[in-house]
Design a protein around this motif. Sequence first.
Motif, PDB file in Angstrom:
ATOM      1  N   THR A  23      -7.864  -7.881  -5.756  1.00  0.00           N
ATOM      2  CA  THR A  23      -6.870  -6.853  -5.366  1.00  0.00           C
ATOM      3  C   THR A  23      -7.335  -5.513  -6.239  1.00  0.00           C
ATOM      4  O   THR A  23      -7.211  -4.395  -5.787  1.00  0.00           O
ATOM      5  N   TYR A  39     -10.607  -4.086  -5.203  1.00  0.00           N
ATOM      6  CA  TYR A  39     -10.193  -3.232  -3.859  1.00  0.00           C
ATOM      7  C   TYR A  39     -10.002  -2.040  -4.231  1.00  0.00           C
ATOM      8  O   TYR A  39     -10.183  -0.919  -3.615  1.00  0.00           O
ATOM      9  N   PHE A  40      -8.789  -1.850  -5.067  1.00  0.00           N
ATOM     10  CA  PHE A  40      -8.408  -0.346  -5.391  1.00  0.00           C
ATOM     11  C   PHE A  40      -9.056   0.419  -6.081  1.00  0.00           C
ATOM     12  O   PHE A  40      -9.301   1.450  -5.970  1.00  0.00           O
ATOM     13  N   GLY A  88     -11.353   1.801  -3.664  1.00  0.00           N
ATOM     14  CA  GLY A  88     -10.926   2.888  -2.769  1.00  0.00           C
ATOM     15  C   GLY A  88     -10.754   4.119  -3.908  1.00  0.00           C
ATOM     16  O   GLY A  88     -10.953   5.242  -3.321  1.00  0.00           O
ATOM     17  N   ALA A  89     -10.539   4.078  -5.168  1.00  0.00           N
ATOM     18  CA  ALA A  89     -10.514   4.977  -6.058  1.00  0.00           C
ATOM     19  C   ALA A  89     -11.644   5.796  -6.335  1.00  0.00           C
ATOM     20  O   ALA A  89     -11.925   7.082  -6.438  1.00  0.00           O
ATOM     21  N   PRO A 141      -8.167  -0.320  -0.034  1.00  0.00           N
ATOM     22  CA  PRO A 141      -6.675  -0.390  -0.562  1.00  0.00           C
ATOM     23  C   PRO A 141      -6.020  -1.454   0.311  1.00  0.00           C
ATOM     24  O   PRO A 141      -4.973  -2.263   0.017  1.00  0.00           O
ATOM     25  N   GLY A 189      -6.907  -4.807  -0.134  1.00  0.00           N
ATOM     26  CA  GLY A 189      -6.201  -5.215  -1.680  1.00  0.00           C
ATOM     27  C   GLY A 189      -4.748  -5.742  -1.223  1.00  0.00           C
ATOM     28  O   GLY A 189      -4.241  -6.706  -2.034  1.00  0.00           O
ATOM     29  N   VAL A 190      -3.986  -4.961  -0.489  1.00  0.00           N
ATOM     30  CA  VAL A 190      -2.475  -5.114  -0.359  1.00  0.00           C
ATOM     31  C   VAL A 190      -2.501  -6.445   0.390  1.00  0.00           C
ATOM     32  O   VAL A 190      -1.652  -7.383  -0.088  1.00  0.00           O
TER      33      VAL A 190
END
Length: 271
Positions: free
Chosen positions: A11, A14-15, A18-19, A104, A107-108
């Motif tokens: 998770t 993945y975030f 995205g960042a 993201p 990740g969620v």
Amino acid sequence: MLVALIALITTVLYFVGGALLMQRLKLTAAGEPPGSRGLPRLFTLWGAAIVLHAFVLYAFLFGENADSLGVFTVVSLTAWVIAAFLFAWSFRHPIHVLGIVLLPFAGVTVALDMALSGVGPATPMDPSLRAHTLLALIAFSLFTIAAIQAAVLAIQTHMLQNHRPGGLIRALPPLSLMDTLLFHIIGWGFIFLTAALATGLFVLEDIFAQHLLQKVVFALIAWVMFAVLLFGRFQFGWRGRKAAHWTLAGFVWLFIAYIGSRMILARLLGV
């Protein structure tokens, strides 16, 4: 415990991915095209997330409950297929910017699968059903990427027509390439959706008893909409906003068929 730790790392990766994509978009918007700078780190994190995500899915699909497939595992598996497809295509086409939304989201789904596994109905998974489910997941994943790209394409078209090229426009491939890629993805998605519907004829025994009537109807509506879109493309050269609107409309019906109807039944009817 090990699976939970790996899911947490997945998770986070993945975030972070995205960042990093958001950071690249901000640099582009500020007039500083990042070029290939930072892409090796991005793809390393992205690839690691996909591998670890696969391990988590393996634990759910081939562990103690290997004969069933829960709602949140389906969503997580779909997100994994989306992330893997986009990752592979990004090496050939500069569409990794779409990961700003998709990474993201993946990740969620990993976090939800860990937190809510076992909640909702589980679907028996005999070999024929596994094949049908795999085809359906691939089709849904492809159309999810197409829907994200269609939304971006609509924004891109609107901004160019209004002479407002922003950071997003600078970060994206040319409009013609985005349009071509959109129909390339839709074409493959349509093939897999057709195969999924065809195999469903051999899997479904009683659509009323299995509470699948609404799913079949919505999926057929989506199939018709995408068939009309592809016909319009090759016969009348549909592109731009019209193509984007048809893509998004078809995806809405497909989402209701594959995700929405299942969750509604799980929450409201308890089946």
